[in-house]
Design a protein around this motif. Structure first.
Motif, mmCIF file in Angstrom:
data_model
loop_
_atom_site.group_PDB
_atom_site.id
_atom_site.type_symbol
_atom_site.label_atom_id
_atom_site.label_comp_id
_atom_site.label_asym_id
_atom_site.label_seq_id
_atom_site.Cartn_x
_atom_site.Cartn_y
_atom_site.Cartn_z
ATOM 1 N N THR A 236 12.554 30.216 63.732
ATOM 2 C CA THR A 236 11.735 29.001 63.702
ATOM 3 C C THR A 236 12.223 28.063 62.616
ATOM 4 O O THR A 236 12.450 26.877 62.845
ATOM 5 C CB THR A 236 10.257 29.356 63.447
ATOM 6 N N ASN A 237 12.406 28.597 61.429
ATOM 7 C CA ASN A 237 12.919 27.824 60.298
ATOM 8 C C ASN A 237 14.083 28.569 59.663
ATOM 9 O O ASN A 237 14.084 29.797 59.614
ATOM 10 C CB ASN A 237 11.825 27.604 59.245
ATOM 11 N N ASP B 225 5.405 27.715 66.173
ATOM 12 C CA ASP B 225 5.901 26.386 66.516
ATOM 13 C C ASP B 225 6.210 26.395 68.008
ATOM 14 O O ASP B 225 6.509 27.448 68.576
ATOM 15 C CB ASP B 225 7.150 26.045 65.704
ATOM 16 N N ARG C 152 16.864 18.694 54.707
ATOM 17 C CA ARG C 152 15.993 19.785 54.261
ATOM 18 C C ARG C 152 15.974 19.787 52.743
ATOM 19 O O ARG C 152 16.951 20.162 52.096
ATOM 20 C CB ARG C 152 16.490 21.144 54.780
ATOM 21 N N ALA D 92 7.273 25.295 57.442
ATOM 22 C CA ALA D 92 8.125 24.384 56.673
ATOM 23 C C ALA D 92 7.302 23.564 55.692
ATOM 24 O O ALA D 92 7.739 23.290 54.567
ATOM 25 C CB ALA D 92 8.888 23.465 57.620
#
Length: 466
Positions: free
Chosen positions: A47-48, A169, A301, A321
């Motif tokens: 996801t991240n 997500d 990021r 996040a």
């Protein structure tokens, strides 16, 4: 076909929507000669963190002398970012040529009554075709969405499968629990494969472990407990860690910000040590690992894009996040900082959770509209932000929102300096005190932009061009 025509075709394909399943991409690649079959692929889901991990691995492989492809999504500023070799974006004309070939086969399929490939399938096929033509030594392949039915998972084999951090997500597609989402991500695991997993929630780990058992795949988990961060600021981080073989690596330095990036670096390090120890890419050395990790960049990021004033962008497009960004703000920005947030989100995200996590960390919020049809209207977002902040302004145009944030910083600094001078004069005029007057501090200023990668990509381009 020229570059403009290629992009128009790619973005025009979105009318076919998103289709779960690999039949269409498999047929398209078959007609292209199955270019993916000749590639040495390191496949990364999550996801991240999957993009950062992919970038770490790619950078080290390049540093080790290998011609390395890196396929990622989405792009921040320019479409070509998604398809790179040795850090260089695909050339405009080469992209056009490859898209032209893919379009020919896609329209051939449609003409025969088969399902027309989706936009992501077209882009993925283009990437495979390009990397095969360029004869890359390795391809670091980032999953687009999920894993099991993602177009990148059309590959039948991979050198390694990596699973980065998993959280909620895209719940409408992948499932409404982390366990369901983890199962979709685990779809990239191959029969008898080698899997490296970012150490995380035990429920997520259990899902990955079960899939590995089903597919007789060997699983290695990062030892996040071994990480010792020695230095962390807005420029770099230095840490010690232990790899999956038990070897200690001291004073590893990276330029990506955030404790989570150290963990992503360890996931990449474990994979690289495996590739080195098993002579898959025998040119990898301890030095090339260190240098490659240090040289890694990953835009958008927790990225500082301006120093005066300090301007930081971070996608923070989901709750996990957002929590990571919030944690780094607490670590690096105390009461001496005045913080302005430029916020824009997509309506299909966990907006309330993101807002609740981020907004209380800031003195004011400038709400704007990301460049995406799924963007939440500024009025609706303002209603939600208003629960946690009184100082709000809505400016739909992103460039104008940025300029307003700059103007606020300038005006606030001017007001604080004037107030400082007034207080200093008053203290100096008091005859009772013989002590030297102490100046009131002017707060340091920082602007953050977060909430959507579409937003931060636009802002990155705008600020860098100023």
């Amino acid at each position: 076909m020229n570059y403009t025509e290629a992009l128009e075709y790619i973005h025009g394909v979105d009318k076919f929507g998103m289709i779960l399943g690999l039949d269409s991409i498999r047929e398209l690649l078959k007609r292209l000669g199955n270019p993916q079959e000749d590639l040495n692929i390191i496949h990364i889901a999550g996801t991240n963190g999957k993009g950062s991990t992919a970038s770490f691995i790619s950078s080290v492989l390049v540093e080790s002398g290998y011609k390395t492809g890196l396929y990622t999504s989405p792009f921040l500023e320019r479409f070509n970012e998604r398809i790179r070799i040795n850090g260089e974006e695909i050339d405009d004309q080469k992209l056009a040529d490859c898209v032209g070939k893919v379009r020919e086969k896609a329209e051939e399929m449609a003409g025969e009554g088969l399902q027309h490939p989706t936009e992501f399938e077209i882009v993925t096929a283009t990437a495979f075709y390009f990397y095969n033509k360029e004869k890359v030594d390795a391809l670091v392949l980032e999953v687009g969405l999920g894993g099991r039915f993602d177009a990148t998972n059309v590959i039948d084999k991979s050198i390694l499968s990596l699973v980065a951090s998993i959280s909620k997500d895209h719940t409408g597609v992948l499932g409404d629990t982390v366990e369901k989402i983890a199962y979709e991500k685990a779809g990239i695991i191959k029969e008898n494969g080698k899997v490296f997993l970012y150490s995380q929630d035990e429920n997520v780990e259990k899902v990955i472990e079960d899939v590995c058992k089903e597919k007789n795949a060997e699983l290695f988990k990062t030892d996040n407990e071994s990480i010792k961060i020695k230095k962390a600021n807005l420029n770099n981080q230095v840490f010690d860690c232990r790899d999956y073989l038990g070897n200690i690596h001291e004073d590893i330095k990276i330029r990506l910000i955030g404790e989570h990036q150290v963990k992503n670096a360890l996931l990449a390090l474990d994979a690289l040590v495996y590739l080195k120890e098993n002579n898959i890419f025998e040119n990898i050395t301890e030095d090339s690992i260190r240098e490659g990790l240090l040289k890694t960049k990953w835009a958008g990021r927790l990225e500082v894009i301006s120093e005066k004033p300090l301007f930081i962008i971070d996608g923070a497009h989901n709750i996990d996040a957002a929590n990571l960004l919030s944690k780094e703000i607490e670590k690096h920005f105390d009461e001496e900082w005045d913080k302005t947030l430029i916020l824009g989100v997509l309506g299909d995200k966990e907006v309330d959770a993101i807002v609740k996590t981020l907004v209380p960390k800031f003195d004011r919020v400038v709400i704007t509209l990301p460049d995406n049809p799924r963007a939440m209207e500024v009025g609706e977002l303002a209603f939600r932000v208003g629960m946690y902040c009184d100082d709000i302004i809505c400016i739909e145009d992103i460039d104008s929102a940025v300029e307003h944030a700059y103007k606020l910083v300038k005006e606030l600094t001017k007001e604080e300096k004037q107030l400082q001078n007034e207080k200093t004069r008053k203290k100096s005029s008091k005859k009772k005190s013989s002590k030297k007057p102490v100046k009131e501090k002017v707060k340091k200023k920082a602007i953050f932009a977060a909430g959507s990668l579409y937003l931060v990509g636009h802002i990155r381009s705008y600020v860098r061009e100023k």
